[in-house]
Motif scaffolding. Structure first.
Motif, PDB file in Angstrom:
ATOM      1  N   GLY A 210      -2.088  10.206  17.231  1.00 35.80           N
ATOM      2  CA  GLY A 210      -1.758   8.981  16.521  1.00 35.80           C
ATOM      3  C   GLY A 210      -1.013   9.261  15.229  1.00 35.80           C
ATOM      4  O   GLY A 210      -0.599  10.393  14.956  1.00 35.80           O
ATOM      5  N   GLY A 211      -0.857   8.249  14.403  1.00 31.73           N
ATOM      6  CA  GLY A 211      -0.149   8.432  13.141  1.00 31.73           C
ATOM      7  C   GLY A 211      -0.133   7.149  12.328  1.00 31.73           C
ATOM      8  O   GLY A 211      -0.411   6.071  12.832  1.00 31.73           O
ATOM      9  N   TRP A 212       0.188   7.298  11.045  1.00 32.74           N
ATOM     10  CA  TRP A 212       0.298   6.149  10.151  1.00 32.74           C
ATOM     11  C   TRP A 212       1.753   5.713  10.086  1.00 32.74           C
ATOM     12  O   TRP A 212       2.601   6.433   9.590  1.00 32.74           O
ATOM     13  N   VAL A 213       2.030   4.520  10.573  1.00 32.86           N
ATOM     14  CA  VAL A 213       3.379   3.962  10.543  1.00 32.86           C
ATOM     15  C   VAL A 213       3.464   3.012   9.353  1.00 32.86           C
ATOM     16  O   VAL A 213       2.636   2.111   9.207  1.00 32.86           O
ATOM     17  N   ILE A 214       4.436   3.241   8.476  1.00 30.23           N
ATOM     18  CA  ILE A 214       4.585   2.390   7.307  1.00 30.23           C
ATOM     19  C   ILE A 214       6.004   1.857   7.229  1.00 30.23           C
ATOM     20  O   ILE A 214       6.934   2.423   7.808  1.00 30.23           O
ATOM     21  N   SER A 215       6.146   0.764   6.511  1.00 26.60           N
ATOM     22  CA  SER A 215       7.458   0.149   6.315  1.00 26.60           C
ATOM     23  C   SER A 215       8.118   0.736   5.078  1.00 26.60           C
ATOM     24  O   SER A 215       7.457   1.141   4.126  1.00 26.60           O
ATOM     25  N   ARG A 216       9.433   0.745   5.101  1.00 24.60           N
ATOM     26  CA  ARG A 216      10.172   1.163   3.907  1.00 24.60           C
ATOM     27  C   ARG A 216      10.090   0.108   2.810  1.00 24.60           C
ATOM     28  O   ARG A 216      10.379   0.382   1.653  1.00 24.60           O
ATOM     29  N   ILE A 217       9.693  -1.099   3.193  1.00 29.38           N
ATOM     30  CA  ILE A 217       9.630  -2.213   2.265  1.00 29.38           C
ATOM     31  C   ILE A 217       8.184  -2.444   1.850  1.00 29.38           C
ATOM     32  O   ILE A 217       7.302  -2.656   2.682  1.00 29.38           O
ATOM     33  N   PHE A 218       7.934  -2.404   0.532  1.00 27.50           N
ATOM     34  CA  PHE A 218       6.593  -2.619  -0.004  1.00 27.50           C
ATOM     35  C   PHE A 218       6.421  -4.096  -0.360  1.00 27.50           C
ATOM     36  O   PHE A 218       7.239  -4.939   0.001  1.00 27.50           O
ATOM     37  N   ASP A 219       5.342  -4.426  -1.051  1.00 23.42           N
ATOM     38  CA  ASP A 219       5.086  -5.807  -1.458  1.00 23.42           C
ATOM     39  C   ASP A 219       6.276  -6.375  -2.225  1.00 23.42           C
ATOM     40  O   ASP A 219       6.898  -5.689  -3.049  1.00 23.42           O
ATOM     41  N   SER A 220       6.578  -7.637  -1.957  1.00 26.27           N
ATOM     42  CA  SER A 220       7.662  -8.364  -2.629  1.00 26.27           C
ATOM     43  C   SER A 220       9.038  -7.757  -2.380  1.00 26.27           C
ATOM     44  O   SER A 220       9.986  -8.023  -3.119  1.00 26.27           O
ATOM     45  N   GLY A 221       9.146  -6.930  -1.346  1.00 28.93           N
ATOM     46  CA  GLY A 221      10.449  -6.385  -0.978  1.00 28.93           C
ATOM     47  C   GLY A 221      10.881  -5.157  -1.751  1.00 28.93           C
ATOM     48  O   GLY A 221      12.027  -4.719  -1.632  1.00 28.93           O
ATOM     49  N   TYR A 222       9.982  -4.556  -2.533  1.00 30.19           N
ATOM     50  CA  TYR A 222      10.342  -3.362  -3.286  1.00 30.19           C
ATOM     51  C   TYR A 222      10.350  -2.143  -2.369  1.00 30.19           C
ATOM     52  O   TYR A 222       9.555  -2.051  -1.426  1.00 30.19           O
ATOM     53  N   PRO A 223      11.246  -1.173  -2.623  1.00 29.36           N
ATOM     54  CA  PRO A 223      11.245   0.070  -1.830  1.00 29.36           C
ATOM     55  C   PRO A 223       9.902   0.787  -1.946  1.00 29.36           C
ATOM     56  O   PRO A 223       9.377   0.952  -3.046  1.00 29.36           O
ATOM     57  N   TRP A 224       9.385   1.212  -0.818  1.00 30.70           N
ATOM     58  CA  TRP A 224       8.040   1.779  -0.763  1.00 30.70           C
ATOM     59  C   TRP A 224       7.889   2.980  -1.685  1.00 30.70           C
ATOM     60  O   TRP A 224       6.920   3.075  -2.439  1.00 30.70           O
ATOM     61  N   ASP A 225       8.839   3.897  -1.648  1.00 35.34           N
ATOM     62  CA  ASP A 225       8.672   5.135  -2.404  1.00 35.34           C
ATOM     63  C   ASP A 225       8.756   4.903  -3.907  1.00 35.34           C
ATOM     64  O   ASP A 225       8.120   5.613  -4.692  1.00 35.34           O
ATOM     65  N   MET A 226       9.523   3.883  -4.334  1.00 31.16           N
ATOM     66  CA  MET A 226       9.649   3.631  -5.763  1.00 31.16           C
ATOM     67  C   MET A 226       8.370   3.029  -6.347  1.00 31.16           C
ATOM     68  O   MET A 226       8.109   3.148  -7.549  1.00 31.16           O
ATOM     69  N   VAL A 227       7.578   2.380  -5.499  1.00 31.18           N
ATOM     70  CA  VAL A 227       6.306   1.808  -5.951  1.00 31.18           C
ATOM     71  C   VAL A 227       5.183   2.835  -5.840  1.00 31.18           C
ATOM     72  O   VAL A 227       4.351   2.972  -6.735  1.00 31.18           O
ATOM     73  N   PHE A 228       5.172   3.585  -4.753  1.00 31.25           N
ATOM     74  CA  PHE A 228       4.080   4.531  -4.480  1.00 31.25           C
ATOM     75  C   PHE A 228       4.172   5.780  -5.344  1.00 31.25           C
ATOM     76  O   PHE A 228       3.161   6.304  -5.813  1.00 31.25           O
ATOM     77  N   MET A 229       5.400   6.261  -5.568  1.00 27.23           N
ATOM     78  CA  MET A 229       5.582   7.546  -6.245  1.00 27.23           C
ATOM     79  C   MET A 229       5.799   7.335  -7.741  1.00 27.23           C
ATOM     80  O   MET A 229       6.909   7.459  -8.248  1.00 27.23           O
ATOM     81  N   THR A 230       4.723   7.014  -8.462  1.00 22.10           N
ATOM     82  CA  THR A 230       4.771   6.894  -9.919  1.00 22.10           C
ATOM     83  C   THR A 230       3.717   7.812 -10.515  1.00 22.10           C
ATOM     84  O   THR A 230       2.732   8.163  -9.851  1.00 22.10           O
ATOM     85  N   ARG A 231       3.910   8.183 -11.766  1.00 21.05           N
ATOM     86  CA  ARG A 231       2.947   9.064 -12.427  1.00 21.05           C
ATOM     87  C   ARG A 231       1.597   8.362 -12.582  1.00 21.05           C
ATOM     88  O   ARG A 231       0.542   9.001 -12.456  1.00 21.05           O
ATOM     89  N   PHE A 232       1.628   7.069 -12.841  1.00 20.16           N
ATOM     90  CA  PHE A 232       0.380   6.318 -12.968  1.00 20.16           C
ATOM     91  C   PHE A 232      -0.384   6.290 -11.650  1.00 20.16           C
ATOM     92  O   PHE A 232      -1.579   6.585 -11.597  1.00 20.16           O
ATOM     93  N   GLN A 233       0.324   5.952 -10.574  1.00 24.10           N
ATOM     94  CA  GLN A 233      -0.315   5.906  -9.256  1.00 24.10           C
ATOM     95  C   GLN A 233      -0.846   7.278  -8.858  1.00 24.10           C
ATOM     96  O   GLN A 233      -1.942   7.406  -8.309  1.00 24.10           O
ATOM     97  N   ASN A 234      -0.077   8.309  -9.153  1.00 29.04           N
ATOM     98  CA  ASN A 234      -0.491   9.660  -8.791  1.00 29.04           C
ATOM     99  C   ASN A 234      -1.734  10.084  -9.569  1.00 29.04           C
ATOM    100  O   ASN A 234      -2.668  10.689  -9.016  1.00 29.04           O
ATOM    101  N   MET A 235      -1.785   9.773 -10.873  1.00 27.71           N
ATOM    102  CA  MET A 235      -2.958  10.080 -11.681  1.00 27.71           C
ATOM    103  C   MET A 235      -4.179   9.325 -11.183  1.00 27.71           C
ATOM    104  O   MET A 235      -5.285   9.878 -11.095  1.00 27.71           O
ATOM    105  N   LEU A 236      -3.976   8.062 -10.806  1.00 27.54           N
ATOM    106  CA  LEU A 236      -5.079   7.247 -10.303  1.00 27.54           C
ATOM    107  C   LEU A 236      -5.620   7.817  -9.000  1.00 27.54           C
ATOM    108  O   LEU A 236      -6.841   7.941  -8.819  1.00 27.54           O
TER     109      LEU A 236
END
Length: 469
Positions: free
Chosen positions: A154-180
């Protein structure tokens, strides 16, 4: 005279290595076996061997033997950067598929796939649910009569589009998110990520959910797959039990499914056939390299492996950051720790002991993107100092911490500093949406939104007053 550096491979890591060598005043020569590039590159040139010179204990030099148009040449270099990556040898485990030799249809590895026309009106089986396998299955489903996507784990399938249409990687890959993420216990992080992913697509309902959910599995980025499954264009199936002349039998069923073409999206292995095992030895899908770059036992650190890593993030800036540090080590500006220290760290990483916090990077070559890059940037004094930045440029500090961890951040300071980095960071969201926001609509703010902003501001003033009362 500038040091001569041999660069093996002209992929993204090789190109970054060339650039970094030039920035540091070195003289790179890149050897590429394909015919895609020219200029500084000696294309269609195969590297036959890279061996230590007789005086390497003192000089650190290497003899590089190459083959071009059936003519063999030899040259001496002061250093070598190997940039062949981990996608070098297609992995085709035919022995794991009983009856494959009797199959009368066509089968091939995903590396050979070029265009979906080959699948027109055919019954297609794609084995392997990584990014390549999923992309091929989706493309084939637009032309094929029927498409099966076989997955064992199996595997985790994700969309390139995050909440409100933002690019997934730009929302997920932040220093704050990573620290959390890294401050929370692994089971909680795993549960939160599963919940978020399943909000977009319930993987259990689609037969996609991974069997092993304790370890990080590479995300499959595909926006189309759910739609192709729900419309009956792609059928998810378990592993293969047996291959027959014109059909296959999947596990947990006795029904034969007619198949015309089998695509093995079964991944790759890697090796360094031009290097002796005494220099770099590959075992269990990884090599004994300090920080995934340097062999620990060489008397002179004049050989570096670039791009042999799987970060949870972009590979291009990772390879470039590796090259920035490696070039300065090859040049002699930066020093490596004693071999005993490097070997101890390599062995600790090979043990794959979970930290119990953050995501579990337990598979070979996996790494935390931001943590790893920050570590390398520290070695060349290029890591952004958020504390001093907060005092001198608080707007930039907050944007760096809470905003996307884009490669501009890696050029704010230190060697290779770029004067335009700050402006690029502060305007990155503008550029992200400029290309898609072609129709501009004047939105009038709602009364409730205005009231909420005023109320929040008043609440903040009251809180400040009570703190200092």
């Amino acid at each position: 005279m500038a040091k001569r550096v041999a660069i093996v491979g002209a992929g993204v890591s090789g190109l970054a290595s060339i650039k970094c060598c030039l920035e540091e005043g070195l003289e790179p020569t890149c050897f590429e076996r394909s015919d895609d590039l020219g200029g500084l590159w000696r294309f269609t040139t195969k590297v036959c061997s890279v061996t230590k010179c007789s005086d390497s204990a003192v000089s650190g030099q290497w003899e590089v033997v190459t083959m071009h148009e059936e003519k063999q040449e030899s040259a001496i270099f002061d250093a070598v950067m190997v940039c062949t990556g981990f996608l070098t040898n297609p992995y085709l485990p035919l022995d794991s598929f009983p009856g494959i030799n009797a199959f009368k249809g066509q089968y091939f590895h995903s590396r050979q796939y070029k265009h979906p026309d080959i699948f027109k009106d055919k019954r297609v089986l794609v084995i392997g649910m990584g990014n390549s396998g999923t992309d091929i299955a989706v493309e084939a489903s637009h032309l094929a009569e029927k498409v099966f996507l076989s997955t064992t784990g199996g595997g985790w399938v994700i969309s390139r589009i995050f909440d409100s249409g933002y690019p997934w990687d730009m929302v997920f890959m932040t220093r704050f998110q990573n620290m959390l993420r890294n401050s929370l216990p692994t089971p909680i992080v795993t549960w939160l990520m599963e919940r978020k992913i399943n909000n977009w697509l319930n993987h259990a309902n689609y037969g996609l959910i991974p069997e092993d959910r304790t370890q990080l599995k590479e995300f499959v980025l595909n926006d189309e797959l759910p739609g192709r499954i729900i419309t009956g264009k792609v059928f998810i199936r378990p592993s293969i039990k047996e291959v027959k002349e014109n059909s296959v039998i999947f596990n947990n069923t006795s029904k034969e499914e007619p198949i015309d073409i089998i695509v093995f999206a079964t991944g790759y292995t890697f090796a360094f056939p031009f290097l002796d095992e005494s220099v770099v030895k590959v075992e269990d899908g990884q090599a004994s390299l300090y920080k995934y770059i340097f062999p620990a036992h060489l008397q002179k650190p004049t050989l570096a492996i670039i791009g042999l890593i799987k970060p949870l993030g972009s590979m291009i800036p990772t390879g470039e950051t590796q090259a920035r540090w490696a070039v300065r080590v090859l040049k002699g500006v930066n020093k490596l720790p004693p071999p005993s220290v490097m070997i101890e760290e390599i062995n600790a990483r090979k043990e794959n002991k979970p930290s119990w916090f953050g995501l579990c990077y337990c598979k070979a070559l996996q790494s935390d993107y931001i943590t790893y890059i920050d570590e390398l940037l520290t070695y060349i004094n290029a890591k952004p100092n958020l504390f001093s930045m907060l005092l001198t440029d608080p707007h930039l500090a907050l944007t760096v911490f809470f905003g996307p961890c884009s490669p501009y951040q890696f050029r704010l300071t230190g060697p290779g500093k770029w004067e335009g980095a700050r402006n690029a960071i502060m305007t990155q969201w503008d550029r992200t949406f400029k290309v898609i926001k072609a129709r501009v609509v004047q939105e009038s703010p709602s009364p409730f939104e205005s009231f909420l902003k005023v109320f929040s501001f008043l609440a903040l003033l009251v809180a400040i007053f009570l703190i200092f009362l």
